[in-house]
Scaffold this motif. Structure first.
Motif, PDB file in Angstrom:
ATOM      1  N   UNK A 284     -34.388 -36.048  -2.577  1.00  0.00           N
ATOM      2  CA  UNK A 284     -34.225 -36.397  -4.050  1.00  0.00           C
ATOM      3  C   UNK A 284     -34.219 -37.839  -4.192  1.00  0.00           C
ATOM      4  N   UNK A 285     -33.693 -38.642  -3.238  1.00  0.00           N
ATOM      5  CA  UNK A 285     -33.497 -40.108  -3.539  1.00  0.00           C
ATOM      6  C   UNK A 285     -35.150 -40.761  -3.780  1.00  0.00           C
ATOM      7  N   UNK A 286     -36.082 -40.112  -2.983  1.00  0.00           N
ATOM      8  CA  UNK A 286     -37.541 -40.481  -3.198  1.00  0.00           C
ATOM      9  C   UNK A 286     -37.742 -40.611  -4.591  1.00  0.00           C
ATOM     10  N   UNK A 287     -37.464 -39.758  -5.552  1.00  0.00           N
ATOM     11  CA  UNK A 287     -37.616 -39.704  -6.721  1.00  0.00           C
ATOM     12  C   UNK A 287     -37.601 -41.142  -7.589  1.00  0.00           C
ATOM     13  N   UNK A 288     -36.640 -41.984  -6.962  1.00  0.00           N
ATOM     14  CA  UNK A 288     -36.510 -43.044  -7.413  1.00  0.00           C
ATOM     15  C   UNK A 288     -37.771 -43.969  -7.552  1.00  0.00           C
ATOM     16  N   UNK A 289     -38.632 -43.784  -6.822  1.00  0.00           N
ATOM     17  CA  UNK A 289     -39.990 -44.449  -6.911  1.00  0.00           C
ATOM     18  C   UNK A 289     -40.658 -44.125  -8.038  1.00  0.00           C
ATOM     19  N   UNK A 290     -41.238 -42.757  -8.246  1.00  0.00           N
ATOM     20  CA  UNK A 290     -42.153 -42.406  -9.560  1.00  0.00           C
ATOM     21  C   UNK A 290     -41.103 -42.864 -10.877  1.00  0.00           C
TER      22      UNK A 290
END
Length: 332
Positions: free
Chosen positions: A216-222
């Protein structure tokens, strides 16, 4: 450095008790304690001009550094490999939270920035997502403090309630790992809930829940890149001045991605990764302490009903969608 030293030192002093209190009460977490301590110290800090540059530096720049350092704990290969099974649920819960935040912000006439922070914090990863989003949308300290307070309030409830709820619903170990990883916002609260479940059932869901949470944390980027573009377009419409994407582009998010790539390509020893994660947490706690010193507690309480309602609706929506999709996908 002389200009910033006093204020940064103050935030470091605030972070020390907040850090240990967060360790002692992980279900609450250091950032919440830091905000509370900062608010308690606000009357003593007010009017102290020599502290202001360092406090501002901590609440803005060190908050960004926290996100960058967090990237070193994100091995993209591991996250993608172990988190892809949960991807449909993750995408659905993120979308649900953002849509609810958008609709209710209009219905409740909430300030847009507060709504964005609560929606993003609920859907992605609590404090880290708020830390990444706040500079992009130029949120002020009171908006950040209010959003953090709302997010962590429901984190505490989830961490305490979810293990018993999961047992009552008859969730499998895999199902509870997905439920905790997708419906609880902050890593510390995910860890607390998964650990409680493991204690009740003699299982090992902690690792699975943590991997889902990191995915979920990777969604920070988009999300941050989208918000940067959205803010640029909005400011162009509202002003005759030329507003360029470079002015609001979240450069620190690219460094977050670079740190993740470095960790993926050049595996870093676990001990160093652990230290970097602790450093990221310390930076966030320092920044929350700085934000607390700029926050009016009375105003926060007086204006808190609508943000709490929004946070509750986002949290409830995420929880329901996570459980429903598990039934549909045959995971439950």
């Amino acid at each position: 450095m002389k200009k910033y030293a006093s204020g940064v030192l103050l935030c470091l002093i605030i972070s020390a008790p907040a850090w240990f209190l967060g360790k002692a009460f992980p279900v609450i977490g250091g950032p919440v304690f830091a905000i509370l301590i900062g608010m308690a110290m606000a009357p003593f800090v007010k009017g102290k001009d020599f502290l202001r540059p360092g406090v501002t530096f901590t609440s803005k720049k060190i908050l960004q550094y926290a996100v960058i350092v967090l990237g070193f704990s994100m091995n993209l290969a591991t996250v993608v490999q172990k988190g892809r099974e949960a991807l449909p649920i993750i995408l659905a819960t993120i979308t649900t939270s953002l849509v609810i935040a958008f609709i209710l912000s209009r219905a409740l006439k909430l300030p847009g920035k507060t709504s964005i922070l609560i929606g993003v914090g609920s859907s992605i990863c609590g404090g880290s997502a708020i830390a990444a989003t706040a500079p992009v949308i130029d949120a002020d300290d009171s908006e950040i403090a209010q959003s953090i307070s709302v997010i962590f309030f429901f984190n505490i409830i989830a961490a305490l309630l979810f293990p018993a709820l999961g047992s009552a619903l008859g969730l499998s170990n895999e199902g509870f790992g997905l439920f905790a990883g997708t419906a609880i916002n902050d890593t510390s609260s995910v860890t607390a809930a998964a650990s409680a479940w493991d204690g009740m059932h003699g299982s090992n869901t902690l690792e699975a829940a943590t991997i889902v949470k990191l995915t979920r944390t990777l969604a920070i980027i988009p999300i941050t890149l989208f918000l940067a573009c959205y803010r640029t377009g909005k400011e162009k419409k509202a002003s005759e001045r030329s507003i360029s994407i470079q002015k609001v582009f979240p450069t620190f998010v690219l460094f977050f991605l670079l740190a993740s790539i470095i960790t993926t390509v050049f595996p870093i020893p676990v001990s160093i990764v652990s230290s970097l994660k602790d450093l990221s947490k310390l930076f966030i706690i320092m920044a929350m302490g700085a934000i607390g010193t700029n926050t009016d507690l009375i105003k926060l309480i007086r204006t808190g009903k609508k943000p709490l309602l929004l946070g509750f609706c986002c949290w409830l929506g995420i929880s329901v969608v996570s459980l429903v999709l598990q039934v549909i996908l045959g995971i439950w």
